[in-house]
Design a protein around this motif. Structure first.
Motif, PDB file in Angstrom:
ATOM      1  N   VAL A  39       0.851  -1.197   0.000  1.00  0.00           N
ATOM      2  CA  VAL A  39       0.000   0.000   0.000  1.00  0.00           C
ATOM      3  C   VAL A  39       0.880   1.238   0.000  1.00  0.00           C
ATOM      4  N   LEU A  40       0.541   2.184  -0.845  1.00  0.00           N
ATOM      5  CA  LEU A  40       1.143   3.514  -0.848  1.00  0.00           C
ATOM      6  C   LEU A  40       0.058   4.490  -0.425  1.00  0.00           C
ATOM      7  N   HIS A  41       0.247   5.140   0.728  1.00  0.00           N
ATOM      8  CA  HIS A  41      -0.815   5.986   1.293  1.00  0.00           C
ATOM      9  C   HIS A  41      -0.187   7.132   2.069  1.00  0.00           C
ATOM     10  N   ARG A  45       4.785   3.781   2.699  1.00  0.00           N
ATOM     11  CA  ARG A  45       4.661   2.486   2.037  1.00  0.00           C
ATOM     12  C   ARG A  45       4.556   1.403   3.099  1.00  0.00           C
ATOM     13  N   TYR A  46       3.590   0.498   2.881  1.00  0.00           N
ATOM     14  CA  TYR A  46       3.332  -0.571   3.831  1.00  0.00           C
ATOM     15  C   TYR A  46       3.251  -1.903   3.087  1.00  0.00           C
ATOM     16  N   CYS A  47       3.622  -2.971   3.765  1.00  0.00           N
ATOM     17  CA  CYS A  47       3.544  -4.313   3.197  1.00  0.00           C
ATOM     18  C   CYS A  47       2.864  -5.233   4.211  1.00  0.00           C
ATOM     19  N   TYR A  48       1.899  -6.027   3.753  1.00  0.00           N
ATOM     20  CA  TYR A  48       1.137  -6.916   4.621  1.00  0.00           C
ATOM     21  C   TYR A  48       1.088  -8.313   4.014  1.00  0.00           C
ATOM     22  N   ALA A  49       0.948  -9.308   4.864  1.00  0.00           N
ATOM     23  CA  ALA A  49       0.814 -10.692   4.429  1.00  0.00           C
ATOM     24  C   ALA A  49      -0.419 -11.296   5.088  1.00  0.00           C
ATOM     25  N   PHE A  50      -1.168 -12.063   4.301  1.00  0.00           N
ATOM     26  CA  PHE A  50      -2.332 -12.773   4.802  1.00  0.00           C
ATOM     27  C   PHE A  50      -2.219 -14.238   4.385  1.00  0.00           C
ATOM     28  N   LEU A 270       5.849  -1.055  -5.388  1.00  0.00           N
ATOM     29  CA  LEU A 270       5.419   0.220  -4.802  1.00  0.00           C
ATOM     30  C   LEU A 270       6.294   1.366  -5.299  1.00  0.00           C
ATOM     31  N   ALA A 271       7.586   1.106  -5.543  1.00  0.00           N
ATOM     32  CA  ALA A 271       8.447   2.139  -6.137  1.00  0.00           C
ATOM     33  C   ALA A 271       7.949   2.505  -7.525  1.00  0.00           C
ATOM     34  N   PHE A 272       7.537   1.497  -8.300  1.00  0.00           N
ATOM     35  CA  PHE A 272       7.000   1.758  -9.626  1.00  0.00           C
ATOM     36  C   PHE A 272       5.709   2.566  -9.537  1.00  0.00           C
ATOM     37  N   LEU A 273       4.835   2.212  -8.607  1.00  0.00           N
ATOM     38  CA  LEU A 273       3.560   2.925  -8.471  1.00  0.00           C
ATOM     39  C   LEU A 273       3.765   4.343  -7.922  1.00  0.00           C
ATOM     40  N   ALA A 274       4.760   4.517  -7.058  1.00  0.00           N
ATOM     41  CA  ALA A 274       5.034   5.859  -6.538  1.00  0.00           C
ATOM     42  C   ALA A 274       5.406   6.809  -7.660  1.00  0.00           C
ATOM     43  N   ARG A 275       6.144   6.302  -8.650  1.00  0.00           N
ATOM     44  CA  ARG A 275       6.532   7.159  -9.772  1.00  0.00           C
ATOM     45  C   ARG A 275       5.342   7.449 -10.694  1.00  0.00           C
ATOM     46  N   GLN A 276       4.300   6.629 -10.618  1.00  0.00           N
ATOM     47  CA  GLN A 276       3.082   6.938 -11.360  1.00  0.00           C
ATOM     48  C   GLN A 276       2.369   8.153 -10.770  1.00  0.00           C
ATOM     49  N   ILE A 277       2.654   8.435  -9.518  1.00  0.00           N
ATOM     50  CA  ILE A 277       2.044   9.587  -8.842  1.00  0.00           C
ATOM     51  C   ILE A 277       2.916  10.825  -9.006  1.00  0.00           C
ATOM     52  N   PRO A 330      -3.566   8.532  -9.111  1.00  0.00           N
ATOM     53  CA  PRO A 330      -2.536   9.575  -8.976  1.00  0.00           C
ATOM     54  C   PRO A 330      -3.025  10.835  -8.277  1.00  0.00           C
ATOM     55  N   SER A 331      -4.272  11.218  -8.520  1.00  0.00           N
ATOM     56  CA  SER A 331      -4.757  12.463  -7.920  1.00  0.00           C
ATOM     57  C   SER A 331      -4.931  12.344  -6.412  1.00  0.00           C
ATOM     58  N   CYS A 332      -5.328  11.172  -5.927  1.00  0.00           N
ATOM     59  CA  CYS A 332      -5.476  10.957  -4.488  1.00  0.00           C
ATOM     60  C   CYS A 332      -4.196  10.429  -3.845  1.00  0.00           C
ATOM     61  N   ARG A 333      -3.187  10.147  -4.677  1.00  0.00           N
ATOM     62  CA  ARG A 333      -1.879   9.704  -4.200  1.00  0.00           C
ATOM     63  C   ARG A 333      -1.977   8.404  -3.376  1.00  0.00           C
ATOM     64  N   VAL A 334      -2.748   7.490  -3.911  1.00  0.00           N
ATOM     65  CA  VAL A 334      -2.953   6.197  -3.258  1.00  0.00           C
ATOM     66  C   VAL A 334      -2.714   5.102  -4.288  1.00  0.00           C
ATOM     67  N   ALA A 335      -2.071   3.998  -3.857  1.00  0.00           N
ATOM     68  CA  ALA A 335      -1.837   2.871  -4.758  1.00  0.00           C
ATOM     69  C   ALA A 335      -1.852   1.574  -3.960  1.00  0.00           C
ATOM     70  N   VAL A 336      -2.211   0.492  -4.658  1.00  0.00           N
ATOM     71  CA  VAL A 336      -2.225  -0.840  -4.051  1.00  0.00           C
ATOM     72  C   VAL A 336      -1.629  -1.826  -5.042  1.00  0.00           C
ATOM     73  N   PHE A 337      -0.734  -2.679  -4.562  1.00  0.00           N
ATOM     74  CA  PHE A 337      -0.268  -3.827  -5.333  1.00  0.00           C
ATOM     75  C   PHE A 337      -0.602  -5.071  -4.533  1.00  0.00           C
ATOM     76  N   ALA A 338      -1.305  -6.014  -5.159  1.00  0.00           N
ATOM     77  CA  ALA A 338      -1.718  -7.234  -4.466  1.00  0.00           C
ATOM     78  C   ALA A 338      -1.236  -8.452  -5.239  1.00  0.00           C
ATOM     79  N   PHE A 339      -0.804  -9.468  -4.496  1.00  0.00           N
ATOM     80  CA  PHE A 339      -0.308 -10.711  -5.089  1.00  0.00           C
ATOM     81  C   PHE A 339      -0.942 -11.885  -4.376  1.00  0.00           C
ATOM     82  N   ALA A 340      -1.347 -12.902  -5.147  1.00  0.00           N
ATOM     83  CA  ALA A 340      -1.849 -14.150  -4.576  1.00  0.00           C
ATOM     84  C   ALA A 340      -1.061 -15.310  -5.154  1.00  0.00           C
TER      85      ALA A 340
END
Length: 386
Positions: A39-41, A45-50, A270-277, A330-340
């Motif tokens: 999560v980019l918020h 930057r945060y990383c979680y595992a489920f 998340l580095a890639f998504l941060a540059r999208q913002i 990009p306008s709200c400066r929020v991104a999510v990357f999810a992997f299963a």
């Protein structure tokens, strides 16, 4: 980053991803053993595992260190290489594909005055089949240039390019090879599909991965990379243990690398998504902005590589039991990357819901209009890749 901030974000997204999880030894349809979420918020930057995300070679790694196959998310990287080439005046979006093919390789136009252009490849509107021709199980890392030549020689388009959206791995495989060629440092010396067309990995590293600091993103699964590679799974029978899927080697000179062969980590994505913002004023930043610009309406709003909707950019990937999805506002400066680590769950929906919760407004993702009644098909004759 403070612990309370991490806990608040985690509490917000956990109810969206936890329902996707089933125990590793009790498979359940529509669920997966494990999910990683980045999560980019608010600049953090945060990383979680489920659930459970074991490694292919046994054991486990921290969620931040686990390598995952991102499959068709790779297409956005290839589209960014196209945007860089446009800004460097190497090509134009409307450059006909035929002009970049090697001598002796040709492509059938629908009509002579309606050629397939680079723009069409990057927006899934070239009228090419969805899969590679001929079909393969591990398509991206083992596809020959001979097969590409045969496809281009034998495929007859059913409608003009640029008229309809129809997702195509074949189109992005070709775009990746062409982007390797146009960015090659030295003029080609070999006939046919020479080394300039086979250098996608190095071109992407030089122009994208190194500038973005993506040190854990690559094509080849070297021993150190494979030691951190997440195991993927398939569901054979509900109620039984998930079945492990083996990931073989990847040929860095495959003709389909640019369509979906990258592996990466959550922090790198998340580095890639941060540059999208925060694009930045350099060529890479301006190229990223170009990939986000909506192209012609085609039944699904497209940037270059990106699908666009409700202020967001998104792309997903499926490969050998791996599923991934990235979405950014990009306008709200929020991104999510999810992997299963298995296919079949609503990972995409959970990631969109997570982004909506983080930005405070649900994502109204557009549905594509129906695809062509006669979807493009591979040419007959049982072509076989070499």
């Amino acid at each position: 980053m403070t612990a309370p901030d991490r806990q608040r974000v985690g509490a917000l997204i956990a109810p969206l991803f936890e329902p996707l999880i089933a125990p590793l030894d009790v498979a359940e349809k529509g669920k997966v053993p494990g999910v990683l979420v980045g999560v980019l918020h608010q600049g953090q930057r945060y990383c979680y595992a489920f659930g459970q995300v074991p490694l292919q070679q046994g054991g486990s790694a921290a969620p931040e260190d686990t390598v995952v196959m991102i499959a068709s998310n790779t297409k956005v990287f290839t589209a960014t290489l196209l945007a860089i080439a446009v800004l460097q005046s190497r090509v134009e979006l409307d450059t006909p594909v035929r002009e970049l093919l090697p001598p002796g390789v040709d492509i059938h136009p629908y009509l002579m005055d309606q050629p397939v252009r680079l723009r069409h490849l990057a927006t899934h509107s070239a009228g090419f089949p969805k899969g590679l021709c001929p079909p393969r199980d591990d398509v991206f890392g083992h596809y020959s240039f001979d097969a590409t030549t045969r496809f281009l020689r034998e495929f007859e388009p059913q409608y003009p390019p640029g008229q309809q959206w129809c997702y195509s791995n074949q189109g992005f495989a070709l775009l990746g090879a062409l982007m390797s060629h146009v960015h090659h440092d030295s003029p080609p010396s070999e006939p046919g599909w020479g080394s300039s067309y086979r250098d996608w990995q190095q071109v992407a590293r030089r122009l994208l991965l190194e500038p973005l600091g993506m040190q854990s993103t690559q094509v080849e699964l070297s021993p150190p990379v494979r030691a951190r590679l997440a195991q993927s799974y398939g569901l054979r029978q509900p109620g039984q243990r998930y079945e492990s899927i083996r990931v073989g080697e990847i040929d860095p000179q495959s003709a389909a690398i640019g369509a979906g062969a990258l592996s990466s980590t959550v922090p790198d994505m998340l580095a890639f998504l941060a540059r999208q913002i925060d694009h930045g004023p350099d060529v890479l930043g301006r190229a990223i902005a170009l990939t986000q610009s909506p192209q012609e309406p085609l039944g699904l709003c497209m940037g270059l590589g990106w699908q666009v909707g409700d202020g967001c950019l998104a792309k997903d990937g499926l490969k050998l039991g791996y599923a991934s999805y990235m979405i950014v506002d990009p306008s709200c400066r929020v991104a999510v990357f999810a992997f299963a680590n298995a296919e079949g769950s609503d990972l995409n929906g959970a990631a969109r819901a997570a982004l909506g919760a983080l930005r405070g407004c649900a994502v109204q993702w557009p549905r594509p209009t129906p695809q062509p009644k006669r979807k493009p098909q591979c040419p007959p004759d049982g072509m076989s890749a070499r």
